[in-house]
Scaffold this motif. Structure first.
Motif, PDB file in Angstrom:
ATOM      1  N   ASP A 245       0.846  -1.196   0.000  1.00  0.00           N
ATOM      2  CA  ASP A 245       0.000   0.000   0.000  1.00  0.00           C
ATOM      3  C   ASP A 245       0.878   1.242   0.000  1.00  0.00           C
ATOM      4  OD1 ASP A 245      -1.894   1.955   0.251  1.00  0.00           O
ATOM      5  OD2 ASP A 245      -2.823   1.161   2.072  1.00  0.00           O
TER       6      ASP A 245
ATOM      7  N   GLN B 210       0.167   4.300   0.525  1.00  0.00           N
ATOM      8  CA  GLN B 210      -0.187   5.239   1.574  1.00  0.00           C
ATOM      9  C   GLN B 210       0.373   4.832   2.933  1.00  0.00           C
ATOM     10  OE1 GLN B 210      -4.473   5.601   1.461  1.00  0.00           O
ATOM     11  NE2 GLN B 210      -4.446   6.812  -0.425  1.00  0.00           N
TER      12      GLN B 210
ATOM     13  N   ARG C 279       3.343   2.989   3.114  1.00  0.00           N
ATOM     14  CA  ARG C 279       4.702   2.517   2.836  1.00  0.00           C
ATOM     15  C   ARG C 279       5.725   3.105   3.802  1.00  0.00           C
ATOM     16  NH1 ARG C 279       5.334   2.364  -3.259  1.00  0.00           N
ATOM     17  NH2 ARG C 279       3.789   0.718  -2.866  1.00  0.00           N
TER      18      ARG C 279
ATOM     19  N   ALA D 134      -0.842   4.282  -8.049  1.00  0.00           N
ATOM     20  CA  ALA D 134      -0.485   3.060  -7.331  1.00  0.00           C
ATOM     21  C   ALA D 134       0.048   2.042  -8.335  1.00  0.00           C
ATOM     22  CB  ALA D 134      -1.685   2.498  -6.581  1.00  0.00           C
TER      23      ALA D 134
ATOM     24  N   HIS E 278       3.381  -6.561  -8.765  1.00  0.00           N
ATOM     25  CA  HIS E 278       3.070  -7.216  -7.496  1.00  0.00           C
ATOM     26  C   HIS E 278       3.772  -8.572  -7.426  1.00  0.00           C
ATOM     27  CE1 HIS E 278      -0.956  -4.783  -7.413  1.00  0.00           C
ATOM     28  NE2 HIS E 278       0.120  -4.034  -7.287  1.00  0.00           N
TER      29      HIS E 278
ATOM     30  N   ASP F 179      -8.016 -10.577  -1.272  1.00  0.00           N
ATOM     31  CA  ASP F 179      -6.950  -9.603  -1.374  1.00  0.00           C
ATOM     32  C   ASP F 179      -5.731 -10.169  -0.680  1.00  0.00           C
ATOM     33  OD1 ASP F 179      -6.531  -6.107  -0.373  1.00  0.00           O
ATOM     34  OD2 ASP F 179      -5.361  -7.433  -1.623  1.00  0.00           O
TER      35      ASP F 179
ATOM     36  N   SER G 163      -2.927  -8.908  -0.182  1.00  0.00           N
ATOM     37  CA  SER G 163      -2.171  -7.952   0.616  1.00  0.00           C
ATOM     38  C   SER G 163      -2.645  -7.901   2.056  1.00  0.00           C
ATOM     39  CB  SER G 163      -2.270  -6.550   0.004  1.00  0.00           C
ATOM     40  OG  SER G 163      -3.606  -6.098   0.027  1.00  0.00           O
ATOM     41  N   THR G 164      -3.866  -8.356   2.328  1.00  0.00           N
ATOM     42  CA  THR G 164      -4.409  -8.291   3.680  1.00  0.00           C
ATOM     43  C   THR G 164      -4.382  -9.640   4.367  1.00  0.00           C
ATOM     44  OG1 THR G 164      -6.646  -8.686   2.854  1.00  0.00           O
ATOM     45  CG2 THR G 164      -5.917  -6.406   3.030  1.00  0.00           C
TER      46      THR G 164
END
Length: 310
Positions: free
Chosen positions: A200, A202, A204, A258, A264, A302, A304-305
Motif C-alpha cells: 500500500d 499510503q 509505505r 499506485a 506485485h 486480497d 495484501s491483507t
C-alpha cells in the motif's frame, strides 16, 4: 577387349582405411553413449536436473529471513474490476532461462543467464532463490522493508548467480519490451541490490524498517534504478520448458498513482505439512457474475491483507 575387369565385389582405393574409420566412428558412438555424453542424453539430463524439486524455507514467525529459500510469484490478476482494463493474467514465478547450448559444455549454469516468468509455480532448481545479505546481516535475521538485499540462485548446478539489473543502454535492454534488462550474474555488486516495499503506497513510510511478511503481496524495487520488478505476460517466447514471459524492471502506475499488478510479487515460503509444498494460494479465476456456478467467486481475496501462516 570390351570385357569388364572389375565386379561389384572388387575393393578399390583405400578400402581398408575407410572400413577402419567407419568402425572407429561406431566405437566412439558406443563409448559416448555408455558415458552419457551424447547430445540427446545431455539435453534430457539438463531438463531433469533443472526441474528437480526443492524444499523452501518454513517460516515459524511468518516473516522472511536472510538465508531463506523462497519463490517469487507474481499473483496475476486478483481483482475482477482490473480485468476490465487489462487482460486477465495468470500467476507466474521468476525463473532462470538457461541457454541449452551453453549447458552442454558446462556442469552448471554459467553467467550471464537470462530470467523469465513461468507458469510453473512448484519449487524447483530453476525458480528457487536465496535471500542474501549485502549489509552484513546474519543468516536468520528478518528481512525488513526498505533494506537492501540480493536474490541468489542455489548452489551447485544453479551456479550461485545474483539477480541483476541496470539502466537501459543502447545495446543493453530487454529483447521484447525494450525496457531494462534483468539477468543473472556471478558477481555481487550494487546492481544486484533490491528492496522490498510495502504494498500500500499510503502506508509505505509507516512500514519502513518493519520485518517483511511472507506470502503477502509486496513490491521488489531495484535500488540502483528505483524501478520495480515486473512480469510482462504480453511479451512471450519459447524455451525448452515451453512458453514463458519476459521479466523487466519498470514501475507501472494506474490512474491513482499506485503500482499495477504487473509489479506485485509474493515472497513464498514452504508449507510445513506438505513435502515440496508452498503457502501460495492462487486467486480464483475471474468469471462472469451472471453464471450460476460462479456466485461464490464474486469477491476475489486480497492477498495484501492475508496474514501469513506461522
Amino acid at each position: 577387349m570390351g570385357e569388364k575387369t572389375y565386379s561389384s565385389s572388387v575393393l578399390l582405393h583405400n578400402w581398408f582405411e575407410d572400413l577402419t574409420l567407419d568402425q572407429d566412428v561406431i566405437k566412439d558412438f558406443i563409448a559416448k553413449k555408455e558415458r552419457g555424453e551424447l547430445m540427446i542424453q545431455k539435453m534430457g539430463s539438463y531438463k531433469e536436473v533443472l526441474i528437480d524439486k526443492t524444499e523452501l524455507a518454513k517460516s515459524r514467525d511468518g516473516y522472511v529471513h536472510f538465508g531463506d529459500n523462497v519463490l517469487l510469484i507474481n499473483p496475476g490478476t486478483v481483482d475482477k474490476y482490473a480485468a476490465n482494463v487489462h487482460p486477465i493474467r495468470r500467476p507466474m514465478s521468476l525463473t532462470m532461462n538457461v541457454d541449452q547450448s551453453r549447458f552442454l559444455t558446462s556442469t552448471k549454469v554459467d553467467s550471464p543467464c537470462e530470467v523469465s516468468a513461468s507458469m510453473e509455480l512448484g519449487p524447483t532448481i530453476r525458480n528457487t532463490f536465496v535471500i542474501t545479505s549485502v549489509d552484513g546481516s546474519c543468516v536468520g535475521d528478518p528481512l525488513r522493508y526498505g533494506q537492501s538485499f540480493a536474490l541468489r540462485t542455489l548452489e551447485g548446478v544453479a551456479g550461485q548467480l545474483y539477480l541483476t539489473s541496470d539502466i537501459k543502454l543502447f545495446l543493453k535492454f530487454a529483447k521484447k519490451s525494450r525496457l531494462q534488462l534483468v539477468n543473472l550474474l556471478d558477481e555481487l555488486s550494487f546492481l544486484s541490490c533490491w528492496q522490498v516495499l510495502y504494498f500500500d503506497p499510503q502506508m509505505r513510510l509507516e512500514y519502513d524498517g518493519y520485518p517483511v511478511q511472507a506470502n503477502i503481496k509486496v513490491l521488489i524495487n531495484h535500488t540502483r534504478t528505483n524501478q520495480a520488478l515486473a512480469a510482462l505476460q504480453k511479451y512471450y517466447f519459447w524455451t525448452a520448458f515451453g512458453r514463458e514471459h519476459e521479466i523487466t524492471t519498470n514501475t507501472y502506475y494506474d490512474s491513482h498513482r499506485a503500482e499495477e499488478d504487473l509489479n506485485h510479487w509474493v515472497i513464498v515460503t514452504g508449507n510445513p505439512g506438505v513435502p515440496h509444498g508452498t503457502l501460495f494460494q492462487a486467486p480464483p479465476p475471474i468469471c462472469d457474475d451472471e453464471h450460476p456456478t460462479n456466485k461464490h467467486h464474486r469477491a476475489s481475496p486480497d492477498l495484501s491483507t492475508q496474514q501469513p501462516n506461522c
